[in-house]
Write an enzyme that holds these catalytic residues in place. Structure first.
Site, PDB file in Angstrom:
ATOM      1  N   LYS A  97      -2.461  -1.532  -4.034  1.00 28.54           N
ATOM      2  CA  LYS A  97      -2.778  -0.178  -3.709  1.00 28.54           C
ATOM      3  C   LYS A  97      -2.202   1.079  -4.230  1.00 28.54           C
ATOM      4  CE  LYS A  97      -5.973   1.668  -0.146  1.00 28.54           C
ATOM      5  NZ  LYS A  97      -6.162   2.149   1.076  1.00 28.54           N
ATOM      6  N   LYS A 114       0.835  -1.348   0.191  1.00 28.98           N
ATOM      7  CA  LYS A 114       0.159  -0.052   0.450  1.00 28.98           C
ATOM      8  C   LYS A 114       0.795   1.163  -0.095  1.00 28.98           C
ATOM      9  CE  LYS A 114      -3.360   2.094   2.435  1.00 28.98           C
ATOM     10  NZ  LYS A 114      -4.436   2.195   3.265  1.00 28.98           N
ATOM     11  N   GLU A 152       8.186  -6.307   1.424  1.00 27.96           N
ATOM     12  CA  GLU A 152       6.521  -6.223   2.044  1.00 27.96           C
ATOM     13  C   GLU A 152       5.384  -7.199   2.077  1.00 27.96           C
ATOM     14  OE1 GLU A 152       5.160  -4.157   4.576  1.00 27.96           O
ATOM     15  OE2 GLU A 152       6.109  -2.975   4.317  1.00 27.96           O
ATOM     16  N   SER A 173     -10.673   5.057  -4.745  1.00 32.36           N
ATOM     17  CA  SER A 173     -11.371   6.356  -4.764  1.00 32.36           C
ATOM     18  C   SER A 173     -11.190   7.314  -5.946  1.00 32.36           C
ATOM     19  CB  SER A 173     -11.271   7.154  -3.690  1.00 32.36           C
ATOM     20  OG  SER A 173     -10.845   7.442  -3.180  1.00 32.36           O
TER      21      SER A 173
HETATM   22  C1  PBG Z   1      -7.879   3.420   5.743  1.00 29.94           C
HETATM   23  C2  PBG Z   1      -8.298   3.267   4.235  1.00 29.94           C
HETATM   24  C3  PBG Z   1      -7.662   4.383   2.666  1.00 29.94           C
HETATM   25  C4  PBG Z   1      -8.222   4.066   1.950  1.00 29.94           C
HETATM   26  C5  PBG Z   1      -8.273   2.258   2.142  1.00 29.94           C
HETATM   27  N1  PBG Z   1      -8.664   1.874   3.974  1.00 29.94           N
HETATM   28  C6  PBG Z   1      -6.896   5.525   3.311  1.00 29.94           C
HETATM   29  C7  PBG Z   1      -5.658   6.107   3.569  1.00 29.94           C
HETATM   30  O1  PBG Z   1      -4.962   4.781   3.527  1.00 29.94           O
HETATM   31  O2  PBG Z   1      -5.796   7.016   3.822  1.00 29.94           O
HETATM   32  C8  PBG Z   1      -8.297   4.512   0.666  1.00 29.94           C
HETATM   33  C9  PBG Z   1      -9.238   3.335  -0.910  1.00 29.94           C
HETATM   34  C10 PBG Z   1      -9.654   4.837  -1.502  1.00 29.94           C
HETATM   35  O3  PBG Z   1      -8.960   5.827  -1.519  1.00 29.94           O
HETATM   36  O4  PBG Z   1     -10.092   4.313  -2.250  1.00 29.94           O
HETATM   37  N2  PBG Z   1      -6.681   3.184   5.729  1.00 29.94           N
END
Ligand code: PBG
Length: 324
Positions: free
Chosen positions: A250, A197, A235, A276
């Site tokens: 992600k 991530k 990771e 998103s």
């Molecule tokens: C929370 C989380 C996030 C997303 C999924 N889980 C935001 C972040 O890490 O700030 C993002 C998902 C998206 O942007 O659609 N830990």
């Protein structure tokens, strides 16, 4: 062999021929549907930076999951919007067995028992600092956070979650969660780790949706540097060793190289999260008439499969299966 013995265009000469030779397909089995849940009744709150996506109250959510199931969608990934008054620096509300997440899990399981319920495990929606961990003197503490996350995961499993999805990027959290689940006899609960991530600006609209933007600094001291590729393998390998069943990359589209690296290297199903900001970009361009929404949507989704993803978490899931 070479031209003219070989003419590659023969392989593309008609639609049936192209279908026969198509390497990858999308089906409803590929998707995970992210859902945003709020307290209240009869609420379907628009998220301005995510046109067409809503925060749902539990009564509306119930209807939503029934309709998703009818469309053959089989998995949802739940996020809750926590009222400001319940946020603190310890994740107290995250452990509330009657909290919004825990009630959401039960609501979905009651409405559609077979629906695979995946839950986000991270402190940011519950944090008065908007961070994924416990904060002390401007630092995000690793081990105390991991202790809370493992309790949070257990609480989700007890409420009926099928898949725990830790999205926080603390070190050692998969091992801690796996141990706690095993101790509590939750042998069949899966862990889908957000293993690679990245600290990404593509998460902006999501943070609007949950009101979870960091109150100070950024998330670069726990989420990965997007300049790095080898680190994703390290990771991910560690998370698998610690007990992850499914691993995730992600964001999605800008990180297809990472999906392919993992596909070639690790022995676990790979999920991709089309986040998103990726959703919002296409919605915005389509609203301007600059891109053909459905074609670009389907192209992007299929490309995740081609890259090597077995599962795709996407805000487009419902629209996409309607087109299949
Ligand atoms: C929370 C989380 C996030 C997303 C999924 N889980 C935001 C972040 O890490 O700030 C993002 C998902 C998206 O942007 O659609 N830990």
């Amino acid at each position: 062999m070479m031209y003219p013995l070989n003419r590659n265009r023969r392989l593309r000469s008609s639609s049936p021929m192209r279908s026969l030779l198509q390497e990858h397909q999308l089906t409803p089995n590929d998707f995970i549907v992210p859902l945003f849940v709020v307290e209240g009744k009869q609420l379907e709150e628009p998220i301005p930076s995510m046109p067409g996506y809503f925060r749902l109250s539990l009564d509306r959510l119930e209807k939503k999951v029934i309709s998703l199931w009818k469309k053959e969608l089989k998995a949802v990934l739940v996020f809750v919007k926590v009222p400001e008054a319940l946020k603190d620096n310890k994740g107290t509300e995250a452990l509330n067995s009657d909290g919004l997440m825990q009630r959401t899990i039960k609501t979905i399981k009651n409405a559609v028992p077979e629906m695979i319920v995946m839950t986000d495990v991270a402190l940011d929606p519950y944090s008065s600092f908007g961070h994924d961990g416990i904060v002390e003197e401007g630092k995000i503490l690793n081990d105390p956070t991991v202790a809370v996350l493992s309790q949070m995961a257990l609480s989700h499993a007890q409420a009926g979650a099928d898949v725990i999805a830790p999205s926080d990027m603390m070190d050692g959290r998969i091992l801690a969660i796996r141990k706690r689940l095993e101790e509590a006899q939750f042998h069949d609960t899966l862990i889908m780790s957000y293993s690679a991530k990245y600290a990404s600006a593509f998460y902006g609209p999501f943070r609007d949706a949950l009101d979870s933007a960091p109150g100070f600094g950024d998330k670069k001291i726990y989420q990965m540097n997007f300049a790095n590729r080898d680190e994703a393998l390290i990771e991910t390998q560690r998370d698998i060793e610690e007990g992850a069943d499914i691993v995730m990359v992600k964001p999605g589209l800008a990180y297809l190289d990472i999906i392919r690296d993992l596909k070639n290297t690790v022995q676990a199903p790979i999920a991709a999260y089309q986040v998103s900001g990726e959703y919002s970009m296409l919605k915005a361009a389509a609203a301007q008439g600059w891109l053909d929404h459905d074609s670009v949507m389907m192209e992007q989704l299929l490309c995740f499969k081609r890259a090597g993803a077995q599962l795709i978490a996407s805000y487009f899931a419902e629209e996409a299966v309607e087109l299949l």
